[in-house]
Design an enzyme around this catalytic site. Sequence first.
Site, PDB file in Angstrom:
ATOM      1  N   SER A 132       0.827  -1.207   0.000  1.00  0.00           N
ATOM      2  CA  SER A 132       0.000   0.000   0.000  1.00  0.00           C
ATOM      3  C   SER A 132       0.863   1.258   0.000  1.00  0.00           C
ATOM      4  O   SER A 132       1.973   1.270   0.526  1.00  0.00           O
ATOM      5  CB  SER A 132      -0.887  -0.002   1.257  1.00  0.00           C
ATOM      6  OG  SER A 132      -1.500   1.243   1.429  1.00  0.00           O
ATOM      7  N   TYR A 157      -1.884  -0.657  10.780  1.00  0.00           N
ATOM      8  CA  TYR A 157      -2.137  -1.307   9.485  1.00  0.00           C
ATOM      9  C   TYR A 157      -1.006  -0.966   8.522  1.00  0.00           C
ATOM     10  O   TYR A 157      -0.386  -1.856   7.939  1.00  0.00           O
ATOM     11  CB  TYR A 157      -3.477  -0.847   8.894  1.00  0.00           C
ATOM     12  CG  TYR A 157      -3.548  -1.041   7.398  1.00  0.00           C
ATOM     13  CD1 TYR A 157      -3.358   0.033   6.527  1.00  0.00           C
ATOM     14  CD2 TYR A 157      -3.748  -2.300   6.857  1.00  0.00           C
ATOM     15  CE1 TYR A 157      -3.379  -0.151   5.148  1.00  0.00           C
ATOM     16  CE2 TYR A 157      -3.764  -2.489   5.490  1.00  0.00           C
ATOM     17  CZ  TYR A 157      -3.580  -1.406   4.635  1.00  0.00           C
ATOM     18  OH  TYR A 157      -3.593  -1.587   3.280  1.00  0.00           O
ATOM     19  N   LYS A 161       2.260  -3.315   6.722  1.00  0.00           N
ATOM     20  CA  LYS A 161       2.656  -3.371   5.307  1.00  0.00           C
ATOM     21  C   LYS A 161       4.155  -3.124   5.167  1.00  0.00           C
ATOM     22  O   LYS A 161       4.854  -3.803   4.414  1.00  0.00           O
ATOM     23  CB  LYS A 161       1.872  -2.339   4.479  1.00  0.00           C
ATOM     24  CG  LYS A 161       0.411  -2.670   4.290  1.00  0.00           C
ATOM     25  CD  LYS A 161       0.220  -3.993   3.542  1.00  0.00           C
ATOM     26  CE  LYS A 161      -1.254  -4.344   3.398  1.00  0.00           C
ATOM     27  NZ  LYS A 161      -1.447  -5.700   2.820  1.00  0.00           N
TER      28      LYS A 161
HETATM   29  C1  WQD Z   1     -10.020   8.688   1.179  1.00  0.00           C
HETATM   30  C2  WQD Z   1     -10.391  10.137   1.433  1.00  0.00           C
HETATM   31  C3  WQD Z   1     -10.759  10.676   3.749  1.00  0.00           C
HETATM   32  C4  WQD Z   1     -14.344   8.249   4.282  1.00  0.00           C
HETATM   33  C5  WQD Z   1      -6.918   3.820   3.059  1.00  0.00           C
HETATM   34  C6  WQD Z   1      -5.667   3.036   3.355  1.00  0.00           C
HETATM   35  C7  WQD Z   1      -5.087   2.507   2.066  1.00  0.00           C
HETATM   36  C8  WQD Z   1      -6.131   1.713   1.349  1.00  0.00           C
HETATM   37  C9  WQD Z   1      -7.337   2.616   1.052  1.00  0.00           C
HETATM   38  C10 WQD Z   1      -6.243  -0.660   1.772  1.00  0.00           C
HETATM   39  C11 WQD Z   1      -9.700  10.718   2.664  1.00  0.00           C
HETATM   40  C12 WQD Z   1     -12.039  10.845   2.940  1.00  0.00           C
HETATM   41  C13 WQD Z   1     -13.225   8.846   3.717  1.00  0.00           C
HETATM   42  C14 WQD Z   1     -15.432   9.048   4.695  1.00  0.00           C
HETATM   43  C15 WQD Z   1     -14.269  11.004   3.970  1.00  0.00           C
HETATM   44  N1  WQD Z   1      -6.541   0.609   2.129  1.00  0.00           N
HETATM   45  N2  WQD Z   1     -13.208  10.199   3.554  1.00  0.00           N
HETATM   46  N3  WQD Z   1     -15.355  10.395   4.519  1.00  0.00           N
HETATM   47  O1  WQD Z   1      -7.478   6.662   3.988  1.00  0.00           O
HETATM   48  O2  WQD Z   1      -6.809   7.321   1.609  1.00  0.00           O
HETATM   49  O3  WQD Z   1      -6.565   4.961   2.329  1.00  0.00           O
HETATM   50  O4  WQD Z   1      -7.825   3.049   2.326  1.00  0.00           O
HETATM   51  O5  WQD Z   1      -5.660  -1.078   0.821  1.00  0.00           O
HETATM   52  O6  WQD Z   1      -4.002   1.678   2.368  1.00  0.00           O
HETATM   53  O7  WQD Z   1      -4.742   3.881   3.964  1.00  0.00           O
HETATM   54  O8  WQD Z   1      -8.820   5.887   1.976  1.00  0.00           O
HETATM   55  O9  WQD Z   1     -11.223   5.912   1.391  1.00  0.00           O
HETATM   56  O10 WQD Z   1     -10.567   5.996   3.837  1.00  0.00           O
HETATM   57  O11 WQD Z   1     -10.197   7.995   2.424  1.00  0.00           O
HETATM   58  O12 WQD Z   1     -14.229  12.229   3.823  1.00  0.00           O
HETATM   59  O13 WQD Z   1     -16.489   8.556   5.218  1.00  0.00           O
HETATM   60  O14 WQD Z   1     -11.794  10.202   1.703  1.00  0.00           O
HETATM   61  O15 WQD Z   1     -10.611  11.731   4.686  1.00  0.00           O
HETATM   62  O16 WQD Z   1      -9.405  12.074   2.396  1.00  0.00           O
HETATM   63  P1  WQD Z   1      -7.393   6.330   2.540  1.00  0.00           P
HETATM   64  P2  WQD Z   1     -10.275   6.390   2.440  1.00  0.00           P
END
Ligand code: WQD
Length: 351
Positions: A132, A157, A161
């Site tokens: 990741s 997490y 990785k």
């Molecule tokens: C994306 C953006 C949130 C939810 C993580 C892991 C990565 C991979 C993908 C596994 C951010 C915003 C999110 C919500 C929001 N995991 N958001 N409201 O954190 O970039 O990555 O998941 O493979 O390894 O680190 O993904 O989808 O959680 O967030 O505003 O209800 O959406 O703040 O800016 P992230 P995400």
Amino acid sequence: MKSTTQKKKILVTGGTGYIGSHTCVELIQSGYDVVIIDDQSNSTSASLKGIEKITGTRPEFHPFNLCESSHLDSFFKSHQTLQGVIHFAAFKAVGESVEKPLAYYRNNLISLMNLLEMMTKYEVPHLVFSSSCTVYGQPDELPVTEQAPIKKAASPYGNTKQICEEIIEDTLNANPGLQGISLRYFNPIGAHESGLIGELPAGTPNNLMPFITQTAIGLRSSLKVFGNDYDTPDGTCIRDYIHVVDLAKAHVRAIERLLEKQNKTEYEYFNLGTGKGSSVMEIIQSFERTSGQKLNYEIVARRSGDVVKIYADTQYANQELGWKAHKGLDEMTESAWNWEKKYRERQSTSK
Ligand code: WQD
């Protein structure tokens, strides 16, 4: 299509999960035989049905956790024609890992170590590892290349990785017969065009896209946007969203690179992104465009641990791996919505 005698057999751990099931489809359609091990802690066997409906082939499936070392040994003993392993099986919820760090270290590290032990013992030569972009933390420079420094992980997490990559590198260095590739995903979203497989997080979704589609279908009252006061054009965080089918195809390329001995060193790693950054608001706008409906959302406080901006430099993967993402944002959000609608329809008719 390869004849059945020539088919190479690939083990896909975590193969009933979101990215694993999409990768199984691409492997089967590329002429490989697929065997799945999955403990189904974050997936169901419904994806096996989906894989079968899409490809006409139901993969051999073994429901157990890789931490059960004796079970894993007997599996390898009875599968001595495996040519390679694609390893997805791991816990992957960032927030949950902060609450339950030991569960994450135990599951993610012991399962990998057991797998590497069995691959060495039974001389299974090739490993593709699901990593990741969290290993980079908040990069100093964008777009982020594979040479960017690895930073202290923002969550247990992300740390699993990083540690897994180190375990793999050290094990490959000690075992010349073993070759491996780590694929550092950015943000996988979307679903297969059939709507038969897709992202189905257990419980409340942590990730943005499933929360959007569950809000639009009426399961959630509104999407909470975690902050719009960041130093970005519209104030919301920027990520490199990549269609899960593009990502799945990269895994086929990676295992082929190893099988065809195209790899330059025993351990390689590649960034898998589109090279384009999109904000949370841009994802919402794309979803409203492709679904034809307004999304109910509210701006709330920032989520701790979020990096402000990250997107990939994809040159190395494009040139060296011979892979490039093709699908755009609208295809991602449209396919995610198609999956959500079709999944709920199937649920309601099967009751
Ligand atoms: C994306 C953006 C949130 C939810 C993580 C892991 C990565 C991979 C993908 C596994 C951010 C915003 C999110 C919500 C929001 N995991 N958001 N409201 O954190 O970039 O990555 O998941 O493979 O390894 O680190 O993904 O989808 O959680 O967030 O505003 O209800 O959406 O703040 O800016 P992230 P995400």
